[in-house]
Design an enzyme around this catalytic site. Sequence first.
Site, PDB file in Angstrom:
ATOM      1  N   TYR A  86       3.847   6.572  10.233  1.00 34.63           N
ATOM      2  CA  TYR A  86       3.156   5.561   9.761  1.00 34.63           C
ATOM      3  C   TYR A  86       3.986   4.498   9.110  1.00 34.63           C
ATOM      4  CZ  TYR A  86      -1.129   2.776   8.427  1.00 34.63           C
ATOM      5  OH  TYR A  86      -2.284   1.579   8.494  1.00 34.63           O
TER       6      TYR A  86
ATOM      7  N   TYR B 162      -9.362   5.275   7.778  1.00 29.79           N
ATOM      8  CA  TYR B 162      -9.473   5.545   8.929  1.00 29.79           C
ATOM      9  C   TYR B 162     -10.569   6.722   9.210  1.00 29.79           C
ATOM     10  CZ  TYR B 162      -5.150   3.258  10.006  1.00 29.79           C
ATOM     11  OH  TYR B 162      -4.286   2.369  10.291  1.00 29.79           O
TER      12      TYR B 162
ATOM     13  N   PRO C 190      -4.053  -0.164  18.721  1.00 24.86           N
ATOM     14  CA  PRO C 190      -4.020  -0.449  17.429  1.00 24.86           C
ATOM     15  C   PRO C 190      -4.224   0.589  16.659  1.00 24.86           C
ATOM     16  CG  PRO C 190      -6.200  -1.086  18.280  1.00 24.86           C
ATOM     17  CD  PRO C 190      -5.590  -0.585  19.374  1.00 24.86           C
TER      18      PRO C 190
ATOM     19  N   HIS D  55       0.704  -1.187  -0.086  1.00 24.71           N
ATOM     20  CA  HIS D  55      -0.053   0.080  -0.006  1.00 24.71           C
ATOM     21  C   HIS D  55       0.887   1.277   0.043  1.00 24.71           C
ATOM     22  CE1 HIS D  55      -4.179  -1.715   1.375  1.00 24.71           C
ATOM     23  NE2 HIS D  55      -3.437  -2.445   0.464  1.00 24.71           N
TER      24      HIS D  55
ATOM     25  N   LYS E 275       0.866  -0.246  15.194  1.00 23.82           N
ATOM     26  CA  LYS E 275       2.483  -0.485  15.605  1.00 23.82           C
ATOM     27  C   LYS E 275       2.623  -1.626  16.170  1.00 23.82           C
ATOM     28  CE  LYS E 275       3.822   3.170  13.445  1.00 23.82           C
ATOM     29  NZ  LYS E 275       3.865   2.674  12.016  1.00 23.82           N
TER      30      LYS E 275
HETATM   31  C1  PHB Z   1      -5.895  -4.573  10.776  1.00 24.12           C
HETATM   32  O1  PHB Z   1      -6.090  -4.825   9.651  1.00 24.12           O
HETATM   33  O2  PHB Z   1      -6.334  -5.323  11.616  1.00 24.12           O
HETATM   34  C2  PHB Z   1      -5.456  -3.152  11.024  1.00 24.12           C
HETATM   35  C3  PHB Z   1      -5.108  -2.316  10.324  1.00 24.12           C
HETATM   36  C4  PHB Z   1      -4.587  -1.185  10.685  1.00 24.12           C
HETATM   37  C5  PHB Z   1      -4.474  -0.770  12.028  1.00 24.12           C
HETATM   38  C6  PHB Z   1      -5.397  -1.448  13.037  1.00 24.12           C
HETATM   39  C7  PHB Z   1      -5.758  -2.908  12.637  1.00 24.12           C
HETATM   40  O3  PHB Z   1      -4.222   0.715  12.343  1.00 24.12           O
END
Ligand code: PHB
Length: 399
Positions: A394, A209, A301, A80, A305
Amino acid sequence: MSKAGGTRMRVQVAIIGAGPSGLLLGQLLHLAGIETIILEQRSAQYVLGRIRAGVLEQGSVELLERAGVASRLHREGLVHDGIELCFLGERHRIDLAGLTDGKRVTVYGQTEVTRDLMDARAAAGAMTVYEADEVSVHDFDGDAPSVRYVRDGLEHMVRCDFIAGCDGYHGVTRQSVPAGAIRNFERVYPFGWLGVLSETPPVSDELIYVNHERGFALCSMRSRTRSRYYVQCALDERIEAWPDDRFWDEIRSRLDPAAAEALVTGPSIEKSIAPLRSFVAEPMRFGRLLLAGDAAHIVPPTGAKGLNLAASDVHYLSSALIDHYASAGSMAEIDRYSARCLSRIWKAERFSWWMTSLLHRFPDGGDFARKMQEAELDYLTGSRAAATALAENYVGLPF
Ligand code: PHB
Ligand code: APR
């Protein structure tokens, strides 16, 4: 019942925990000719059944390459170049690669990383004891530490040079350190994430997000046919109160109109609620006991990280141990281990806390806090400098 009659053995490094930290450490040490045993309290099946995050920084991918376990990751992982932030009903793209000289992240589930590492360990013929009960660590303040565990009713003992505590947040190793020798820093957030895994194509090519008045949401994925979605929920929420239809209605209501329209729903194949926590234990080394991964720190989460921090700890820990054996028992790199890790950990803690604060509804937040979030999101998506700060964190700060 007598536990006498168990085995006694000696290895260079005894690793507690067969999560990603313990398995990756075991693999890197194996490649350097260092002998390890891994003691894991659960079964391999149980460890593989835990659904966790799935975004790998480029540094984590490079470490998995060095460990010789990246071929399936390169075949099946999704690279990505950006993420999307959605607020006030509109999506805005953060061009991760464009803002970081071409750095990218790879979407590949932690479960798959774990499976690849387990396969590599089995192929290497290195020893792993699953379903090891009552693991205890001894004499790590001296030169001759040992580990004991019970298996099939017998108590076994392993003597070693070092113990690696890779046994996660609830593990035994951190809890074995005398209270006066360790300091804990913690923030518990007043909400959780309700997550669903489904055999449906992702709603978008990149992660979304979402900051929404009903609460945070995240659209993620595991592959082109498997999606992972989350919505912020109350801490006392019960999973039984969330049949699939309710979950899909809720996440749809938090998305922008185009994503809401495009969302493909289907039966969930996993559904769980996780609390959010920031936690760091200092230091990470106590004589010949060294902590790595979730045993030493937890991040919420939101910044993806957790697994990446585990990987960077293991990078530092494996180099320190390899240096020890290559330089006639020098402790110089072991002495530097904790400080090297913590400097990177605190920056990832800051980033994860900041992403969490930016995107969630806080019960006591009020209108002012919401306006601050909107102003910051507007700034982030309108200023190259602000977007660059997000992007470089990130994709992962350098090791
Ligand atoms: C996930 O795919 O479980 C996932 C992806 C990004 C995040 C948290 C969890 O920031
Ligand atoms: N004895 C032996 N093994 C134990 C004990 C114990 N007393 N306590 C816990 N374990 C095992 C757990 O069963 C688990 O398999 O240690 C392992 C720790 O694995 P993880 O919790 O996955 O931690 P870690 O390997 O550091 O990986 C960090 O996991 O939680 C996510 O977000 C986190 O992605 C990050 C990654």
